[in-house]
Design a protein around this motif. Structure first.
Motif, PDB file in Angstrom:
ATOM      1  N   ARG A 139      53.481  43.002  28.834  1.00 23.97           N
ATOM      2  CA  ARG A 139      54.446  44.208  29.085  1.00 23.97           C
ATOM      3  C   ARG A 139      54.048  44.873  30.706  1.00 23.97           C
ATOM      4  NH1 ARG A 139      56.968  46.787  24.581  1.00 23.97           N
ATOM      5  NH2 ARG A 139      57.545  45.346  23.150  1.00 23.97           N
ATOM      6  N   ALA A 140      52.493  44.950  30.634  1.00 22.82           N
ATOM      7  CA  ALA A 140      51.997  45.495  32.135  1.00 22.82           C
ATOM      8  C   ALA A 140      52.319  45.018  33.064  1.00 22.82           C
ATOM      9  CB  ALA A 140      50.285  46.244  31.228  1.00 22.82           C
ATOM     10  N   ARG A 141      52.285  43.425  33.398  1.00 21.01           N
ATOM     11  CA  ARG A 141      53.267  43.179  34.417  1.00 21.01           C
ATOM     12  C   ARG A 141      54.386  42.988  34.446  1.00 21.01           C
ATOM     13  NH1 ARG A 141      48.615  39.134  31.636  1.00 21.01           N
ATOM     14  NH2 ARG A 141      49.855  38.666  30.693  1.00 21.01           N
ATOM     15  N   ALA A 142      54.809  42.823  32.896  1.00 24.67           N
ATOM     16  CA  ALA A 142      56.542  42.547  33.042  1.00 24.67           C
ATOM     17  C   ALA A 142      56.797  44.015  33.390  1.00 24.67           C
ATOM     18  CB  ALA A 142      56.999  42.388  31.741  1.00 24.67           C
ATOM     19  N   TYR A 143      56.456  45.183  33.507  1.00 26.08           N
ATOM     20  CA  TYR A 143      56.909  46.487  34.279  1.00 26.08           C
ATOM     21  C   TYR A 143      56.579  47.080  34.894  1.00 26.08           C
ATOM     22  CZ  TYR A 143      60.180  46.041  29.902  1.00 26.08           C
ATOM     23  OH  TYR A 143      60.477  45.942  28.812  1.00 26.08           O
ATOM     24  N   ASP A 144      55.662  46.191  35.444  1.00 21.79           N
ATOM     25  CA  ASP A 144      54.476  46.733  36.600  1.00 21.79           C
ATOM     26  C   ASP A 144      53.808  48.051  36.199  1.00 21.79           C
ATOM     27  OD1 ASP A 144      53.188  46.995  39.175  1.00 21.79           O
ATOM     28  OD2 ASP A 144      54.943  47.643  40.077  1.00 21.79           O
ATOM     29  N   LEU A 145      53.100  48.433  35.759  1.00 21.44           N
ATOM     30  CA  LEU A 145      52.403  49.722  34.729  1.00 21.44           C
ATOM     31  C   LEU A 145      51.074  49.651  35.858  1.00 21.44           C
ATOM     32  CD1 LEU A 145      53.796  49.226  31.279  1.00 21.44           C
ATOM     33  CD2 LEU A 145      54.737  50.428  32.918  1.00 21.44           C
ATOM     34  N   PRO A 146      51.020  50.751  35.696  1.00 23.19           N
ATOM     35  CA  PRO A 146      50.143  51.467  35.765  1.00 23.19           C
ATOM     36  C   PRO A 146      48.426  51.564  34.679  1.00 23.19           C
ATOM     37  CG  PRO A 146      50.734  53.591  35.881  1.00 23.19           C
ATOM     38  CD  PRO A 146      51.684  52.265  35.160  1.00 23.19           C
ATOM     39  N   LEU A 147      48.322  49.889  33.988  1.00 20.21           N
ATOM     40  CA  LEU A 147      47.221  49.587  33.203  1.00 20.21           C
ATOM     41  C   LEU A 147      46.470  49.069  33.275  1.00 20.21           C
ATOM     42  CD1 LEU A 147      50.085  49.943  30.019  1.00 20.21           C
ATOM     43  CD2 LEU A 147      48.268  51.630  31.015  1.00 20.21           C
ATOM     44  N   VAL A 148      45.014  49.118  33.639  1.00 16.31           N
ATOM     45  CA  VAL A 148      43.889  48.271  33.695  1.00 16.31           C
ATOM     46  C   VAL A 148      43.032  47.888  32.419  1.00 16.31           C
ATOM     47  CG1 VAL A 148      41.909  47.491  35.070  1.00 16.31           C
ATOM     48  CG2 VAL A 148      44.170  48.569  36.022  1.00 16.31           C
ATOM     49  N   PHE A 149      42.822  46.305  32.401  1.00 16.99           N
ATOM     50  CA  PHE A 149      42.405  46.426  31.232  1.00 16.99           C
ATOM     51  C   PHE A 149      41.010  45.914  31.253  1.00 16.99           C
ATOM     52  CE2 PHE A 149      47.130  45.621  30.595  1.00 16.99           C
ATOM     53  CZ  PHE A 149      47.082  46.639  28.988  1.00 16.99           C
ATOM     54  N   GLU A 150      39.553  45.438  30.890  1.00 17.79           N
ATOM     55  CA  GLU A 150      38.493  45.854  31.091  1.00 17.79           C
ATOM     56  C   GLU A 150      37.938  45.373  30.102  1.00 17.79           C
ATOM     57  OE1 GLU A 150      36.610  49.152  33.119  1.00 17.79           O
ATOM     58  OE2 GLU A 150      38.147  49.048  34.914  1.00 17.79           O
ATOM     59  N   ASP A 151      37.688  43.803  29.566  1.00 23.65           N
ATOM     60  CA  ASP A 151      37.045  43.028  28.333  1.00 23.65           C
ATOM     61  C   ASP A 151      35.266  44.336  28.696  1.00 23.65           C
ATOM     62  OD1 ASP A 151      35.177  41.879  26.956  1.00 23.65           O
ATOM     63  OD2 ASP A 151      35.133  39.995  27.707  1.00 23.65           O
ATOM     64  N   LEU A 152      34.148  44.649  27.705  1.00 24.01           N
ATOM     65  CA  LEU A 152      33.003  45.298  27.229  1.00 24.01           C
ATOM     66  C   LEU A 152      32.492  44.368  27.779  1.00 24.01           C
ATOM     67  CD1 LEU A 152      32.094  44.970  24.750  1.00 24.01           C
ATOM     68  CD2 LEU A 152      33.721  46.444  23.998  1.00 24.01           C
ATOM     69  N   HIS A 153      32.592  43.033  27.607  1.00 23.51           N
ATOM     70  CA  HIS A 153      31.395  42.162  27.925  1.00 23.51           C
ATOM     71  C   HIS A 153      31.370  42.087  29.393  1.00 23.51           C
ATOM     72  CE1 HIS A 153      30.548  41.745  23.509  1.00 23.51           C
ATOM     73  NE2 HIS A 153      32.096  42.035  23.221  1.00 23.51           N
ATOM     74  N   GLN A 154      32.181  42.465  29.970  1.00 25.69           N
ATOM     75  CA  GLN A 154      32.403  42.159  31.533  1.00 25.69           C
ATOM     76  C   GLN A 154      32.153  43.048  32.497  1.00 25.69           C
ATOM     77  OE1 GLN A 154      32.637  38.556  32.662  1.00 25.69           O
ATOM     78  NE2 GLN A 154      32.801  38.204  30.047  1.00 25.69           N
ATOM     79  N   VAL A 155      32.266  44.346  31.805  1.00 25.48           N
ATOM     80  CA  VAL A 155      31.961  45.311  32.861  1.00 25.48           C
ATOM     81  C   VAL A 155      30.834  46.434  32.908  1.00 25.48           C
ATOM     82  CG1 VAL A 155      34.441  45.740  32.909  1.00 25.48           C
ATOM     83  CG2 VAL A 155      33.145  46.697  31.216  1.00 25.48           C
ATOM     84  N   ASP A 156      30.502  47.304  33.471  1.00 21.09           N
ATOM     85  CA  ASP A 156      29.177  47.817  33.606  1.00 21.09           C
ATOM     86  C   ASP A 156      29.605  49.000  32.760  1.00 21.09           C
ATOM     87  OD1 ASP A 156      27.543  49.827  33.969  1.00 21.09           O
ATOM     88  OD2 ASP A 156      27.477  50.845  35.667  1.00 21.09           O
ATOM     89  N   LEU A 157      29.365  49.125  31.313  1.00 16.66           N
ATOM     90  CA  LEU A 157      29.224  49.733  30.464  1.00 16.66           C
ATOM     91  C   LEU A 157      28.745  51.500  30.901  1.00 16.66           C
ATOM     92  CD1 LEU A 157      29.071  48.403  27.216  1.00 16.66           C
ATOM     93  CD2 LEU A 157      30.813  48.250  28.408  1.00 16.66           C
ATOM     94  N   GLY A 158      28.285  51.431  31.928  1.00 13.56           N
ATOM     95  CA  GLY A 158      27.529  53.000  32.463  1.00 13.56           C
ATOM     96  C   GLY A 158      28.703  53.848  32.655  1.00 13.56           C
ATOM     97  N   LYS A 159      29.686  52.988  33.331  1.00 14.20           N
ATOM     98  CA  LYS A 159      30.588  54.074  34.128  1.00 14.20           C
ATOM     99  C   LYS A 159      31.548  54.263  33.436  1.00 14.20           C
ATOM    100  CE  LYS A 159      30.488  51.338  38.048  1.00 14.20           C
ATOM    101  NZ  LYS A 159      31.687  49.949  39.435  1.00 14.20           N
ATOM    102  N   TRP A 160      31.218  53.825  31.538  1.00 16.03           N
ATOM    103  CA  TRP A 160      32.384  54.445  31.071  1.00 16.03           C
ATOM    104  C   TRP A 160      31.797  55.418  29.958  1.00 16.03           C
ATOM    105  CZ3 TRP A 160      37.407  53.294  29.514  1.00 16.03           C
ATOM    106  CH2 TRP A 160      38.351  52.170  29.933  1.00 16.03           C
TER     107      TRP A 160
END
Length: 128
Positions: free
Chosen positions: A25-46
């Protein structure tokens, strides 16, 4: 418009399927949503540890406010046409507390226990 960032567990097949729906849906409507897999990001930033990150869905607003659970879903639904009514519904005085209760005490704990079981059995992996 700044994006809402969503932190999710891509190793959970149920979580991954739902997020893939939102990503489409985000791609189809060019929505300002970014999805991050918790296994691929620095959780400290969260400001989250791995266990806390796996227990529920999280979102970060453009203002830096971290949301979790139903509030994180509502942040997603706010942006998706045909789902905005869900965001309003889960914020309603009567419905909201009931939905949060169901997610916090039923859905999220079950999904988390299933994830732990998959990890223990060696069946937990990211999407192909």
């Amino acid at each position: 418009m700044d994006a809402v960032r969503i932190l999710y567990n891509a190793r959970c097949p149920i979580c991954r399927a739902e997020i893939e729906h939102y990503q489409a849906r985000a791609r189809a409507y060019d929505l300002p949503l970014v999805f991050e897999d918790l296994h691929q990001v620095d959780l400290g930033k969260w400001r989250l540890g791995p266990d806390a990150a796996k227990r529920r869905l999280h979102a970060m607003t453009p203002a830096g406010e971290r949301l979790s659970g139903i509030a994180a879903f509502a942040a997603i639904w706010d942006h998706i046409p045909r789902l905005r009514w869900l965001a309003r519904a889960v914020r309603a005085p009567v419905i909201g507390p009931l939905v949060r209760l169901g997610y916090d005490h039923v859905a999220a704990p079950i999904l988390y226990r299933l994830h732990l079981r998959r990890e223990r059995l060696g069946k937990s992996r990211a999407a192909p």
